[in-house]
Design a protein around this motif. Structure first.
Motif, short mmCIF file in Angstrom:
data_model
loop_
_atom_site.label_atom_id
_atom_site.label_comp_id
_atom_site.label_asym_id
_atom_site.label_seq_id
_atom_site.Cartn_x
_atom_site.Cartn_y
_atom_site.Cartn_z
N ILE A 59 -18.99 9.24 28.64
CA ILE A 59 -20.32 9.63 29.45
C ILE A 59 -20.34 10.92 29.67
CG2 ILE A 59 -21.04 9.30 31.87
CD1 ILE A 59 -19.85 6.32 31.80
N LEU A 60 -19.34 11.72 29.87
CA LEU A 60 -19.46 13.13 30.05
C LEU A 60 -20.25 14.02 28.79
CD1 LEU A 60 -16.58 14.04 31.98
CD2 LEU A 60 -18.80 14.41 32.73
N LYS A 62 -21.93 12.28 26.56
CA LYS A 62 -23.55 11.86 26.39
C LYS A 62 -24.23 12.99 27.23
CE LYS A 62 -24.42 8.47 23.68
NZ LYS A 62 -25.44 8.44 22.91
N ILE A 63 -23.69 13.12 28.51
CA ILE A 63 -24.57 14.08 29.35
C ILE A 63 -24.60 15.40 29.03
CG2 ILE A 63 -24.52 15.19 31.77
CD1 ILE A 63 -23.37 12.48 32.58
N LEU A 64 -23.53 16.28 28.54
CA LEU A 64 -23.72 17.30 27.99
C LEU A 64 -24.30 17.50 26.54
CD1 LEU A 64 -20.09 18.35 29.23
CD2 LEU A 64 -22.31 18.96 30.24
#
Length: 64
Positions: A59-60, A62-64
């Motif tokens: 998830i991290l 994908k966000i970054l």
């Protein structure tokens, strides 16, 4: 498919070696983590913790 199996296997090895430090954070005591004693040695297989941490990292990423 085989690549993901290798990645998960390596993550289990890394998390198993870091388990004493991670237990202070509460990781390694989830319902899917296996602990057993065999021939006087304690073994731990943190499957649920590995999946949880892999999901967080995904998830991290994908966000970054």
């Amino acid at each position: 498919m085989i690549r993901w199996v290798v990645v998960i296997f390596l993550a289990v090895i890394v998390f198993s070696s870091l388990l004493p430090w991670l237990e202070k954070l509460g990781i390694g005591r989830l319902p899917g983590d296996l602990r057993f004693r065999l021939f006087g040695r304690s073994f731990s297989l943190p499957f649920a913790s590995t999946i949880l941490l892999s999901t967080v990292v995904f998830i991290l990423a994908k966000i970054l």
